[in-house]
Design an enzyme around this catalytic site. Structure first.
Site, PDB file in Angstrom:
ATOM      1  N   GLY A 163       0.852  -1.184   0.000  1.00  0.00           N
ATOM      2  CA  GLY A 163       0.000   0.000   0.000  1.00  0.00           C
ATOM      3  C   GLY A 163       0.886   1.231   0.000  1.00  0.00           C
ATOM      4  CB  VAL A 189       5.261   1.208   3.812  1.00  0.00           C
ATOM      5  CG1 VAL A 189       5.040   2.684   3.484  1.00  0.00           C
ATOM      6  CG2 VAL A 189       4.568   0.840   5.116  1.00  0.00           C
ATOM      7  CE  LYS A 190       4.160  -0.006  -5.572  1.00  0.00           C
ATOM      8  NZ  LYS A 190       3.044  -0.257  -6.490  1.00  0.00           N
ATOM      9  CB  ILE A 191       8.706   4.557  -0.025  1.00  0.00           C
ATOM     10  CG1 ILE A 191       8.172   4.141   1.343  1.00  0.00           C
ATOM     11  CG2 ILE A 191       9.396   5.916   0.038  1.00  0.00           C
ATOM     12  CD1 ILE A 191       7.416   5.202   2.086  1.00  0.00           C
TER      13      ILE A 191
END
EC number: 2.2.1.2
Length: 217
Positions: free
Chosen positions: A56, A84-86
């Site tokens: 996400g 966690v998509k960064i």
């Protein structure tokens, strides 16, 4: 090679999961927006379907490390399988360093060069997501990027896994497997295309015709 499905459409996720061929899901702000639903609502439903890594992404409008860290912690708290998509930026790398030090899994996205992938791995990223299709769109060989990253990660023993992204067709998937990608994240329509071959269809039709000729319907 492992497969993730690249979508926020719950029905497509269910269909891919029912096949038994995926072990994770990736989403992004565009895919979430396409569904027109609340982010947390969609993500929670996805975690109830697939027992594996669910990426996400922080909000597209969040560009500072402090904001990404705050949102990253909130995303990670949704479910133990959350990743966690960064985005690949200086501020993004700062966020990855902090989040990874807290045991939060991260996926650095929008990777278009081997150097970007190396930086992300050094920052502690769990995954890097190089984009094939978008490189192909500008006449640069996306598969060569996968090959470069895979070779570099092997040479230096990085634990960071490569998620081949921006997959446009079944040929991309085969090429990624040969180039050493750990994972391919694939739109559901491409997964469907991968199941098909004209000789398979012809073979099924022949078996059915032969059976009916002797036994009927």
């Amino acid at each position: 090679m492992k497969f993730f499905v690249d979508t926020a459409n719950v029905e497509d996720i269910k269909k891919a999961n029912d096949m038994g061929v995926i072990c994770g899901v990736t989403t992004n702000p565009s895919l979430i927006a396409k569904e027109g639903r609340d982010f947390n609502e969609v993500i929670k439903e996805i975690t109830s379907i697939v027992d594996g890594p669910i990426s996400g992404e922080v909000k597209a409008t969040t560009v500072d490390a402090e904001g990404m860290i705050k949102e990253g912690r909130e995303i990670a708290a949704i479910h133990p399988n959350m990743v966690v998509k960064i985005p690949m930026t200086v501020e993004g790398l700062k966020a990855v360093k902090v989040l990874s030090s807290e045991g939060i899994k991260t996926n650095v996205t929008l990777i278009f060069s081997a150097n970007q992938a190396i930086l992300a791995a050094n920052a502690g990223a769990t995954y890097v997501s190089p984009f094939l299709g978008r490189l192909d769109d500008i006449s640069q060989p996306g598969i060569e990027l996968i090959r470069q990253i895979s070779e570099i990660f092997d040479i230096y023993g990085y634990d960071t896994e490569i998620i081949a992204a921006s997959i446009r067709n079944p040929i991309h998937v085969t090429d990624c497997a040969l180039a050493g990608a750990d994972i391919a994240t694939i739109p559901y329509k491409v997964i469907e295309q991968m199941t098909k071959h004209p000789l398979t269809d012809q073979g099924i039709e022949k078996f059915q015709a032969d059976y009916r000729a002797v036994f009927g319907d």
